[in-house]
Design a protein around this motif. Structure first.
Motif: not given
Length: 407
Positions: A128-133
């Motif tokens: 999620e910190n990588d912008g993924q859900k």
């Protein structure tokens, strides 16, 4: 979207499933395995307690090690843990019954399996910190389905092959877990670095010590204490379920595989009813706060424990398993979210490890206390002690949540 993140939720769900297939054996059938290997109840309790202590140390240290390391990430840690589980489970299968070697291999194998849980939880938030859900509730629900199927499967296999099936079962799913972890994309260095302290350019990252962590987050302590007490009763019932079931079955408990069959059926029902809650958890917390979910789950959990204590037969026992839908099924994902929300991002791995350790401490106490009490008290009286602890835990949870504010 970066192609390496394609099907990320599916991949993470499969790892959860494989991991739960493995863990359900070590957690759900550890007592059965050891007691049928020639160890007395008191000795079994001490062995399982030692597993809990080592798991506690491993879980708490693992978060700090990853937080401080510039090279080690969650994926590499999980891979190494699974390699250790495979090697140790093979050695466990080769140990003579009732030997010191069996005790040592059980301790090391079960510990290696348990320390991956908080890191597996943290992995979702790294992405999620990588912008993924990642739909964590869905993935955790699939893990519960795997726990259900695995518990039933090993119960049936036990009836056919006996206790020797456990180490090889663990080997199989540790190998699958290792392979699935390799399928996951490596998180970016930036995503992992979010959780580390940044003391300044050119200086090494340094994680918060546990003493400093608890000073910084004093308000989570009552919640942690509540979880320990709730898990104490929960794990006492799970760890010594063979004795509870044997007490219900009476003389029928002497039939080979009869206890494990009932045990597997109960665990299957309990885990299957978790699925709706797990799958819909992201929707539930849109309507009800995490804090309220934890209080409600605590109350129902204590009710489930009390009904287990009073349960007269196997059929009602199966009915009680349905309450898992509103108890553990809600609490398990809520704890992960709460652990993330209640601390700053740089302390995330340590928080996940601390909250996962509440399970381990509860297990530690239940294993030690239960193993000793069962030598002197009957099953209902021992479970009654667990129920009292559970009720105190629910009261503490209500108090702790009332004063807790997410950071």
């Amino acid at each position: 979207m970066d192609s390496k993140y394609k099907f990320l939720t599916l991949k993470y769900a499969l790892i959860n499933a494989s991991f739960m297939f493995m863990i359900c054996a070590t957690v759900g059938y550890g007592y059965n395995f050891l007691s049928q290997s020639g160890f007395a109840d008191g000795t079994v309790g001490i062995i399982i307690t030692a597993v809990s202590i080592c798991g506690l140390i491993g879980q708490t240290l693992s978060g700090s090690v990853i937080d401080k390391s510039q090279k080690l990430d969650e994926k590499k840690f999980l891979s190494f843990a699974m390699v250790c589980v495979v090697a140790l489970a093979v050695l466990l299968a080769l140990m003579p019954e009732g030997s010191i070697g069996m005790i040592v291999m059980t301790l090391l194998c079960f510990t290696s399996a348990s320390i991956g849980m908080p890191i597996l939880n943290s992995l979702a938030f790294v992405y999620e910190n990588d912008g993924q859900k990642i739909n964590y509730g869905l993935c955790r629900g699939i893990g519960s389905a795997a726990w259900a199927i695995g518990s039933s499967l090993i119960g049936q296999l036990w009836g056919m092959m006996g206790r020797k099936i456990l180490p090889w079962y663990v080997v199989a799913f540790a190998v699958v877990s290792f392979l699935l972890v390799q399928w996951m994309p490596s998180p970016s260095r930036e995503a992992s670095d979010v959780i580390e302290n940044d003391p300044g350019e050119g200086k090494p990252a340094k994680g918060l010590s546990y003493v400093a962590f608890f000073k910084k987050y004093k308000k989570i302590i009552p919640v942690l204490a509540a979880l320990v007490l709730l898990y104490f009763c929960h794990m006492m019932i799970n760890t010594y379920m063979a004795k509870i079931v044997g007490n219900m079955l009476g003389s029928a408990a002497g039939t080979p595989g009869a206890v494990e069959s009932v045990q597997g059926n109960f665990l299957f029902i309990a885990a299957m009813v978790e699925l709706p809650t797990m799958f819909l958890f992201s929707k539930i917390i849109e309507k009800i706060s995490i804090q309220k979910v934890m209080v409600i789950a605590s109350v129902i959990w204590s009710i489930k424990h009390a009904l287990t204590w009073l349960c007269p037969n196997v059929y009602i026992f199966y009915g009680i398993a349905v309450l898992q839908m509103f108890a553990y099924a809600a609490m398990a994902p809520a704890i992960v979210y709460f652990a993330n929300q209640s601390v700053e991002e740089l302390d995330r791995n340590k928080s996940q490890a601390v909250f996962a350790a509440s399970n381990t401490v509860g297990n530690l106490l239940s294993s030690l206390v239960g193993g000793q009490l069962f030598q002197f008290m009957n099953v209902p009286n021992v479970i009654m002690i667990g129920v009292i602890a559970s009720i105190i835990g629910t009261i503490l949870m209500a108090i702790g949540i009332k004063t807790q504010k997410a950071v």
